[in-house]
Design an enzyme around this catalytic site. Structure first.
Site, PDB file in Angstrom:
ATOM      1  N   GLY A  11      -7.082  -4.014 -10.382  1.00  0.00           N
ATOM      2  CA  GLY A  11      -8.364  -3.581  -9.822  1.00  0.00           C
ATOM      3  C   GLY A  11      -8.373  -3.356  -8.322  1.00  0.00           C
ATOM      4  O   GLY A  11      -9.228  -2.627  -7.819  1.00  0.00           O
ATOM      5  N   GLY A  13      -6.014  -1.840  -6.767  1.00  0.00           N
ATOM      6  CA  GLY A  13      -5.122  -0.715  -6.486  1.00  0.00           C
ATOM      7  C   GLY A  13      -5.874   0.545  -6.087  1.00  0.00           C
ATOM      8  O   GLY A  13      -7.112   0.590  -6.064  1.00  0.00           O
ATOM      9  N   TYR A  14      -5.099   1.568  -5.808  1.00  0.00           N
ATOM     10  CA  TYR A  14      -5.663   2.847  -5.348  1.00  0.00           C
ATOM     11  C   TYR A  14      -6.642   3.421  -6.374  1.00  0.00           C
ATOM     12  O   TYR A  14      -7.759   3.798  -6.045  1.00  0.00           O
ATOM     13  CB  TYR A  14      -4.503   3.817  -5.092  1.00  0.00           C
ATOM     14  CG  TYR A  14      -4.948   5.157  -4.626  1.00  0.00           C
ATOM     15  CD1 TYR A  14      -5.521   5.316  -3.372  1.00  0.00           C
ATOM     16  CD2 TYR A  14      -4.822   6.273  -5.448  1.00  0.00           C
ATOM     17  CE1 TYR A  14      -5.955   6.550  -2.942  1.00  0.00           C
ATOM     18  CE2 TYR A  14      -5.251   7.510  -5.022  1.00  0.00           C
ATOM     19  CZ  TYR A  14      -5.815   7.644  -3.769  1.00  0.00           C
ATOM     20  OH  TYR A  14      -6.256   8.876  -3.357  1.00  0.00           O
ATOM     21  N   GLY A  16      -7.430   1.602  -9.259  1.00  0.00           N
ATOM     22  CA  GLY A  16      -8.144   0.455  -9.838  1.00  0.00           C
ATOM     23  C   GLY A  16      -9.475   0.184  -9.163  1.00  0.00           C
ATOM     24  O   GLY A  16     -10.485  -0.070  -9.823  1.00  0.00           O
ATOM     25  N   ARG A  35      -5.023 -12.041  -9.564  1.00  0.00           N
ATOM     26  CA  ARG A  35      -3.703 -12.646  -9.768  1.00  0.00           C
ATOM     27  C   ARG A  35      -3.349 -13.606  -8.636  1.00  0.00           C
ATOM     28  O   ARG A  35      -3.507 -13.254  -7.456  1.00  0.00           O
ATOM     29  CB  ARG A  35      -2.628 -11.553  -9.822  1.00  0.00           C
ATOM     30  CG  ARG A  35      -2.743 -10.605 -10.986  1.00  0.00           C
ATOM     31  CD  ARG A  35      -1.606  -9.587 -10.996  1.00  0.00           C
ATOM     32  NE  ARG A  35      -1.548  -8.792  -9.798  1.00  0.00           N
ATOM     33  CZ  ARG A  35      -0.525  -8.767  -8.948  1.00  0.00           C
ATOM     34  NH1 ARG A  35       0.549  -9.508  -9.160  1.00  0.00           N
ATOM     35  NH2 ARG A  35      -0.550  -8.005  -7.869  1.00  0.00           N
ATOM     36  N   LYS A  44      -6.526  -7.659  -0.084  1.00  0.00           N
ATOM     37  CA  LYS A  44      -6.837  -7.737  -1.523  1.00  0.00           C
ATOM     38  C   LYS A  44      -7.921  -8.788  -1.765  1.00  0.00           C
ATOM     39  O   LYS A  44      -8.836  -8.580  -2.565  1.00  0.00           O
ATOM     40  CB  LYS A  44      -5.596  -8.133  -2.328  1.00  0.00           C
ATOM     41  CG  LYS A  44      -4.702  -6.960  -2.698  1.00  0.00           C
ATOM     42  CD  LYS A  44      -3.634  -7.412  -3.697  1.00  0.00           C
ATOM     43  CE  LYS A  44      -2.550  -6.381  -3.866  1.00  0.00           C
ATOM     44  NZ  LYS A  44      -2.910  -5.277  -4.747  1.00  0.00           N
ATOM     45  N   LYS A 138       6.055   4.979 -19.805  1.00  0.00           N
ATOM     46  CA  LYS A 138       4.688   5.080 -20.336  1.00  0.00           C
ATOM     47  C   LYS A 138       4.721   5.273 -21.862  1.00  0.00           C
ATOM     48  O   LYS A 138       3.859   4.771 -22.581  1.00  0.00           O
ATOM     49  CB  LYS A 138       3.904   6.191 -19.611  1.00  0.00           C
ATOM     50  CG  LYS A 138       3.527   5.762 -18.180  1.00  0.00           C
ATOM     51  CD  LYS A 138       2.737   6.790 -17.388  1.00  0.00           C
ATOM     52  CE  LYS A 138       2.319   6.202 -16.029  1.00  0.00           C
ATOM     53  NZ  LYS A 138       1.611   7.131 -15.155  1.00  0.00           N
TER      54      LYS A 138
HETATM   55  N1  LIG Z   1      -1.421  11.779 -11.340  1.00  0.00           N
HETATM   56  C1  LIG Z   1      -1.171  11.420 -10.117  1.00  0.00           C
HETATM   57  O1  LIG Z   1      -1.113  12.235  -9.200  1.00  0.00           O
HETATM   58  C2  LIG Z   1      -0.969   9.951  -9.844  1.00  0.00           C
HETATM   59  C3  LIG Z   1      -0.837   9.514  -8.532  1.00  0.00           C
HETATM   60  C4  LIG Z   1      -0.721   8.149  -8.299  1.00  0.00           C
HETATM   61  C5  LIG Z   1      -0.725   7.257  -9.361  1.00  0.00           C
HETATM   62  N2  LIG Z   1      -0.842   7.715 -10.637  1.00  0.00           N
HETATM   63  C6  LIG Z   1      -0.852   6.776 -11.770  1.00  0.00           C
HETATM   64  O2  LIG Z   1      -2.004   5.968 -11.663  1.00  0.00           O
HETATM   65  C7  LIG Z   1      -1.737   4.637 -12.091  1.00  0.00           C
HETATM   66  C8  LIG Z   1      -2.169   3.659 -11.002  1.00  0.00           C
HETATM   67  O3  LIG Z   1      -1.433   3.912  -9.821  1.00  0.00           O
HETATM   68  P1  LIG Z   1      -1.938   3.445  -8.375  1.00  0.00           P
HETATM   69  O4  LIG Z   1      -1.214   4.291  -7.381  1.00  0.00           O
HETATM   70  O5  LIG Z   1      -3.415   3.382  -8.339  1.00  0.00           O
HETATM   71  O6  LIG Z   1      -1.320   1.983  -8.305  1.00  0.00           O
HETATM   72  P2  LIG Z   1      -1.138   1.042  -7.025  1.00  0.00           P
HETATM   73  O7  LIG Z   1      -2.296   1.179  -6.114  1.00  0.00           O
HETATM   74  O8  LIG Z   1       0.223   1.251  -6.442  1.00  0.00           O
HETATM   75  O9  LIG Z   1      -1.109  -0.416  -7.698  1.00  0.00           O
HETATM   76  C9  LIG Z   1      -2.123  -0.791  -8.599  1.00  0.00           C
HETATM   77  C10 LIG Z   1      -2.095  -2.274  -8.844  1.00  0.00           C
HETATM   78  O10 LIG Z   1      -0.966  -2.667  -9.585  1.00  0.00           O
HETATM   79  C11 LIG Z   1      -0.897  -4.087  -9.506  1.00  0.00           C
HETATM   80  N3  LIG Z   1       0.474  -4.533  -9.292  1.00  0.00           N
HETATM   81  C12 LIG Z   1       1.376  -4.049  -8.409  1.00  0.00           C
HETATM   82  N4  LIG Z   1       2.518  -4.755  -8.510  1.00  0.00           N
HETATM   83  C13 LIG Z   1       2.327  -5.699  -9.473  1.00  0.00           C
HETATM   84  C14 LIG Z   1       3.125  -6.725 -10.022  1.00  0.00           C
HETATM   85  N5  LIG Z   1       4.383  -6.938  -9.604  1.00  0.00           N
HETATM   86  N6  LIG Z   1       2.586  -7.503 -10.977  1.00  0.00           N
HETATM   87  C15 LIG Z   1       1.327  -7.292 -11.413  1.00  0.00           C
HETATM   88  N7  LIG Z   1       0.510  -6.328 -10.914  1.00  0.00           N
HETATM   89  C16 LIG Z   1       1.019  -5.552  -9.959  1.00  0.00           C
HETATM   90  C17 LIG Z   1      -1.757  -4.511  -8.311  1.00  0.00           C
HETATM   91  O11 LIG Z   1      -2.981  -5.007  -8.864  1.00  0.00           O
HETATM   92  P3  LIG Z   1      -3.800  -6.289  -8.360  1.00  0.00           P
HETATM   93  O12 LIG Z   1      -3.110  -6.806  -7.135  1.00  0.00           O
HETATM   94  O13 LIG Z   1      -5.170  -5.776  -8.140  1.00  0.00           O
HETATM   95  O14 LIG Z   1      -3.727  -7.235  -9.504  1.00  0.00           O
HETATM   96  C18 LIG Z   1      -2.007  -3.190  -7.625  1.00  0.00           C
HETATM   97  O15 LIG Z   1      -3.184  -3.169  -6.876  1.00  0.00           O
HETATM   98  C19 LIG Z   1      -0.243   4.592 -12.433  1.00  0.00           C
HETATM   99  O16 LIG Z   1      -0.077   4.733 -13.823  1.00  0.00           O
HETATM  100  C20 LIG Z   1       0.322   5.817 -11.725  1.00  0.00           C
HETATM  101  O17 LIG Z   1       1.467   6.349 -12.391  1.00  0.00           O
HETATM  102  C21 LIG Z   1      -0.977   9.042 -10.898  1.00  0.00           C
END
Ligand SMILES: NC(=O)c1ccc[n+]([C@@H]2O[C@H](COP(=O)([O-])OP(=O)(O)OC[C@H]3O[C@@H](n4cnc5c(N)ncnc54)[C@H](OP(=O)(O)O)[C@@H]3O)[C@@H](O)[C@H]2O)c1
Length: 312
Positions: A11, A13-14, A16, A35, A44, A138
């Site tokens: 939650g 995250g970018y 989340g 967590r 966070k 995935k």
């Molecule tokens: N289509 C596109 O252009 C695009 C671009 C970017 C991302 N995405 C996809 O969107 C989804 C989310 O990506 P995001 O960039 O939003 O993610 P993010 O901000 O990099 O990370 C999201 C959350 O993952 C959790 N996390 C990170 N490392 C962890 C670990 N070791 N153990 C448990 N939790 C961990 C953390 O949650 P907490 O600390 O809050 O628990 C973090 O805030 C992914 O599936 C990505 O592939 C798509």
């Protein structure tokens, strides 16, 4: 019908944080995993507290503690995971297998939305190394969900606007230039750009919708299906100036990619499939999918020119 109770994992995250906001805005009772591993990450912690101020419930839980995940998922009807999946930031997609185990054992979850939110991995069986790892991982999670008989929706969000529009579809750039742009090939294959807040709104809108149960929800806002050239033209209109253009051939792009580190190469592979091959728009949505802007026309999505105005 009473709105589902929602747990958001990842939650802070970018994406989340936007899911938390959208869930609260839609009136869902919203739980956010807190967590212990965040340690003294003060940003966070403050974000989690701000969710609580807005009405969310923080739930302690760790991927290293099965019982804590089990307790968390038992509190809700719907679980949405937005764990990281971008190699240049962090890639933890397979950790979700632990969440799948917890959801299976709990038995109460009516729908699980795993961390997808990009290119539909089912269409990327022939993707290049090393970027295919994103799609392969995935798909591993999808298989575990389906083998466990967990009801699901997969959200294929296509291109996050800030990653792609911000840099006029040039990898490694997230602010649009006012002088020069490198076109990938002829710049003509079409991609699909979605404002991240809109991704969150469509995702939350779908969780109680029987039409998307056990299906993929594709986000294809019709006016945001554009080529790189068209994106550049919109930016040129906004700044009132034509950019200088050069072009990077497929072969030169691939040669440049080889010189990068692993995480960069993963991302560049994705740009290759999207911008040179047009992989996001090269297929029709079949019986296993639904298109979000058709299902939810009430959501007024952000169009590319509106999105780009923030960079003026
Ligand atoms: N289509 C596109 O252009 C695009 C671009 C970017 C991302 N995405 C996809 O969107 C989804 C989310 O990506 P995001 O960039 O939003 O993610 P993010 O901000 O990099 O990370 C999201 C959350 O993952 C959790 N996390 C990170 N490392 C962890 C670990 N070791 N153990 C448990 N939790 C961990 C953390 O949650 P907490 O600390 O809050 O628990 C973090 O805030 C992914 O599936 C990505 O592939 C798509």
């Amino acid at each position: 019908m009473e709105k589902s109770k929602v747990l958001i994992v990842g939650g802070t995250g970018y994406l989340g944080r936007r899911l938390v906001k959208a869930s609260l805005a839609e009136g869902h009772k919203t739980y956010v995993l807190h967590r212990p591993e965040i340690g003294v990450d003060i940003d966070k912690a403050q974000l989690l507290l701000s969710f609580k101020d807005q009405g969310a419930n923080l739930v302690h839980g760790s991927f290293n503690d099965h019982h804590s995940l089990l307790n968390a998922v038992k509190m809700v009807d719907v679980v949405i995971c937005a764990i990281s999946g971008v190699h240049i930031r962090s890639h933890q997609i397979l950790l979700q297998l632990k969440l799948v185990d917890a959801i299976k054992e709990a038995g109460n979850v009516k729908r699980f939305l795993p961390s997808e939110f990009g290119t539909d991995p089912a269409t990327m069986k022939n993707a290049m190394e090393p970027g295919r790892v994103t799609f392969d991982d995935k798909m591993v999670v999808r298989k575990a969900i389906q083998d466990a008989g967990i009801p699901y929706t997969y959200v294929s969000a296509n291109c996050f606007a800030a990653y792609f529009l911000g840099g006029l579809c040039q990898p490694g750039k997230i602010f649009p230039s006012r002088d020069h742009v490198v076109l990938l090939g002829d710049g003509n294959p079409k991609a699909i750009y979605v404002d991240e807040d809109d991704i969150a709104k469509y995702t939350i809108r779908t969780i109680d919708d029987p039409r998307t149960l056990n299906k993929t929800l594709y986000l294809r806002p019709p006016e945001n299906i554009l080529s790189q050239r068209e994106v550049v033209q919109i930016w040129e209109k906004l700044i009132g100036k034509e950019l200088q253009k050069s072009s990077l051939s497929k072969d030169d792009f691939l040669a440049l990619m080889k010189g990068q580190d692993y995480a960069e190469q993963v991302g560049l592979t994705h740009y290759y499939h999207i911008c040179y091959e047009g992989c996001l728009t090269s297929f029709e949505i079949g019986a296993e999918g639904e298109e979000a802007s058709k299902l939810y026309p009430q959501i007024k999505y952000t169009k590319v020119d509106e999105y780009l105005k923030r960079y003026l």
